[in-house]
Design an enzyme around this catalytic site. Structure first.
Site, mmCIF file in Angstrom:
data_model
loop_
_atom_site.group_PDB
_atom_site.id
_atom_site.type_symbol
_atom_site.label_atom_id
_atom_site.label_comp_id
_atom_site.label_asym_id
_atom_site.label_seq_id
_atom_site.Cartn_x
_atom_site.Cartn_y
_atom_site.Cartn_z
ATOM 1 N N TYR A 120 42.322 -43.200 -16.905
ATOM 2 C CA TYR A 120 41.626 -43.832 -15.690
ATOM 3 C C TYR A 120 42.479 -44.262 -14.714
ATOM 4 O O TYR A 120 43.872 -44.502 -15.636
ATOM 5 C CB TYR A 120 40.518 -44.331 -16.224
ATOM 6 C CG TYR A 120 41.076 -45.932 -16.828
ATOM 7 C CD1 TYR A 120 41.772 -46.355 -18.224
ATOM 8 C CD2 TYR A 120 40.746 -47.676 -15.682
ATOM 9 C CE1 TYR A 120 42.129 -47.514 -18.372
ATOM 10 C CE2 TYR A 120 41.255 -48.619 -16.600
ATOM 11 C CZ TYR A 120 42.158 -48.127 -17.404
ATOM 12 O OH TYR A 120 42.112 -49.504 -18.110
ATOM 13 N N LYS B 64 47.661 -44.941 -19.314
ATOM 14 C CA LYS B 64 46.787 -45.903 -18.743
ATOM 15 C C LYS B 64 44.693 -45.598 -19.686
ATOM 16 O O LYS B 64 44.731 -44.372 -18.498
ATOM 17 C CB LYS B 64 46.585 -45.628 -17.449
ATOM 18 C CG LYS B 64 45.709 -46.788 -17.425
ATOM 19 C CD LYS B 64 45.522 -47.237 -15.582
ATOM 20 C CE LYS B 64 44.479 -48.587 -14.997
ATOM 21 N NZ LYS B 64 44.418 -49.589 -15.716
ATOM 22 N N GLU C 108 51.967 -58.388 -21.298
ATOM 23 C CA GLU C 108 51.931 -58.590 -20.238
ATOM 24 C C GLU C 108 50.650 -59.212 -20.302
ATOM 25 O O GLU C 108 50.221 -60.169 -21.360
ATOM 26 C CB GLU C 108 51.808 -56.803 -19.762
ATOM 27 C CG GLU C 108 50.796 -56.281 -20.622
ATOM 28 C CD GLU C 108 50.619 -54.608 -19.890
ATOM 29 O OE1 GLU C 108 50.551 -54.426 -18.866
ATOM 30 O OE2 GLU C 108 50.517 -53.460 -20.505
ATOM 31 N N LEU D 107 51.998 -51.403 -19.005
ATOM 32 C CA LEU D 107 51.029 -50.758 -18.190
ATOM 33 C C LEU D 107 51.984 -50.488 -16.575
ATOM 34 O O LEU D 107 52.265 -51.694 -16.230
ATOM 35 C CB LEU D 107 49.565 -51.282 -17.521
ATOM 36 C CG LEU D 107 49.075 -49.848 -17.181
ATOM 37 C CD1 LEU D 107 49.238 -48.257 -17.705
ATOM 38 C CD2 LEU D 107 47.983 -50.329 -16.407
HETATM 39 C C1 LIG Z 1 46.947 -53.841 -19.079
HETATM 40 C C2 LIG Z 1 47.240 -53.728 -18.150
HETATM 41 N N1 LIG Z 1 48.310 -54.019 -17.491
HETATM 42 C C3 LIG Z 1 48.257 -54.097 -15.477
HETATM 43 C C4 LIG Z 1 47.283 -53.713 -15.560
HETATM 44 C C5 LIG Z 1 47.696 -53.688 -13.444
HETATM 45 O O1 LIG Z 1 47.839 -52.840 -13.235
HETATM 46 P P1 LIG Z 1 47.533 -51.947 -11.600
HETATM 47 O O2 LIG Z 1 48.313 -53.290 -11.090
HETATM 48 O O3 LIG Z 1 47.666 -50.968 -11.427
HETATM 49 O O4 LIG Z 1 45.887 -52.628 -11.626
HETATM 50 C C6 LIG Z 1 45.710 -52.851 -15.557
HETATM 51 C C7 LIG Z 1 44.956 -52.956 -14.943
HETATM 52 O O5 LIG Z 1 44.127 -52.479 -15.621
HETATM 53 C C8 LIG Z 1 46.549 -53.495 -17.113
HETATM 54 O O6 LIG Z 1 45.054 -52.688 -17.595
#
Ligand SMILES: Cc1ncc(COP(=O)(O)O)c(C=O)c1O
Length: 285
Positions: A32, A149, A182, A206
């Site tokens: 997603y 993701k 994270e 991620l």
């Molecule tokens: C586990 C995780 N890390 C980091 C992020 C941040 O990613 P992005 O900047 O692409 O929204 C998300 C966003 O949903 C996430 O679920």
């Protein structure tokens, strides 16, 4: 009324139906994205779709979706849901099978779903007005493929709930070596003596699109030093500033970690500079 997209059709969200045999439902077998948009302008469309296609490649979901097709879906969702500040949710699962069997089935059509939801206005780069986030910490107990993701988010959900149930906005995660990975739905950063450090891209985190854009913007448009390297939880405890980032939050300053003030307990000046640069350049991507 929210208008959704499902397998080629725009329709009211409450009328959207998928099979209970969909592998997204049975196994969390899908990928997603969430793309933010403000007044009909998408932030980071290209990199978000690249990451989605890469994720589908990692789990071998075959598809014929192109950037043009995704743009049409996103634009349809924005036009039908009143623009404003919207998160565009896009989701592809492997599709509905006739049996429940772990192996990837041949000849199933992926399920393609999207909907739009309202998000908060983007943060204003003013440290006297910014929201300061409070976070808990816990050991990162998710799987070893956090760079994908995946819609299988139970590990993230449980970590988010850990902080949420004690009144915190997020949960910072660390590995068995006491290194920051994270947060449950955000990337994470520390600032010390004016230098920003964030964990490197690997299977533990991620590859956030906000992270990608923020680092690129800082390197191109400022002389603030940014390091991608291992960050320990001791560094988190002694940081001048701690931040988290995501598509809907942009860059968010953390003012308390486990009920202890970060630095002087206020939103800091490096955050203000970084968010100002992000606000100025986010539509370049
Ligand atoms: C586990 C995780 N890390 C980091 C992020 C941040 O990613 P992005 O900047 O692409 O929204 C998300 C966003 O949903 C996430 O679920």
């Amino acid at each position: 009324m929210t208008i959704a997209y499902l397998n080629g059709e725009f329709l009211p969200l409450e009328e959207a139906r998928i099979s209970p045999m969909d592998r997204g439902f049975l196994f969390g077998d899908g990928i997603y994205e969430v793309i933010p948009s403000y007044d009909g302008k998408l932030v980071g469309f290209g990199p978000h779709i690249d990451r989605m296609h890469q994720g589908m490649g990692f789990i071998d979901i075959k598809h014929e979706l192109t950037h043009e097709k995704w743009r049409e879906i996103c634009e349809g969702l924005m036009a039908k849901n009143g623009s404003g500040n919207l998160g565009i949710y896009l989701h592809v699962s492997r599709g509905a099978d006739v049996k429940r069997f772990h192996a990837y089935p041949e000849d199933v059509e992926p399920t393609v779903f999207g909907f739009a939801f309202e998000i908060a206005p983007p943060p204003v780069a003013d440290r006297n007005k910014a929201t300061g986030y409070k976070v808990a910490t816990t050991e990162d107990l998710r799987w070893q493929r956090c760079h994908i993701k995946s819609t299988a988010l139970l590990g993230n959900v449980m970590h988010f709930q850990h902080g949420f149930s004690s009144g915190q906005n997020e949960t910072l995660l660390y590995n068995a070596r006491g290194e920051l990975t994270e947060a449950s739905a955000c990337n994470a950063y520390v600032v010390k003596d004016g230098v920003i450090a964030t964990p490197p891209l690997d299977n533990q985190i991620l590859p956030g699109i906000t992270r990608l854009m923020l680092l690129d913007i800082l390197r191109k448009h400022s002389d603030i030093k940014v390091e991608e390297r291992v960050v320990t939880m001791d560094e988190v405890a002694n940081a001048d500033e701690v931040w988290i980032s995501s598509s809907s939050k942009e860059v968010a300053a953390v003012v308390e970690v486990d009920d202890r003030a970060v630095g002087d307990g206020k939103v800091g000046p490096v955050w203000e500079a970084a968010q100002a640069l992000y606000s100025a350049h986010k539509f370049d991507y």
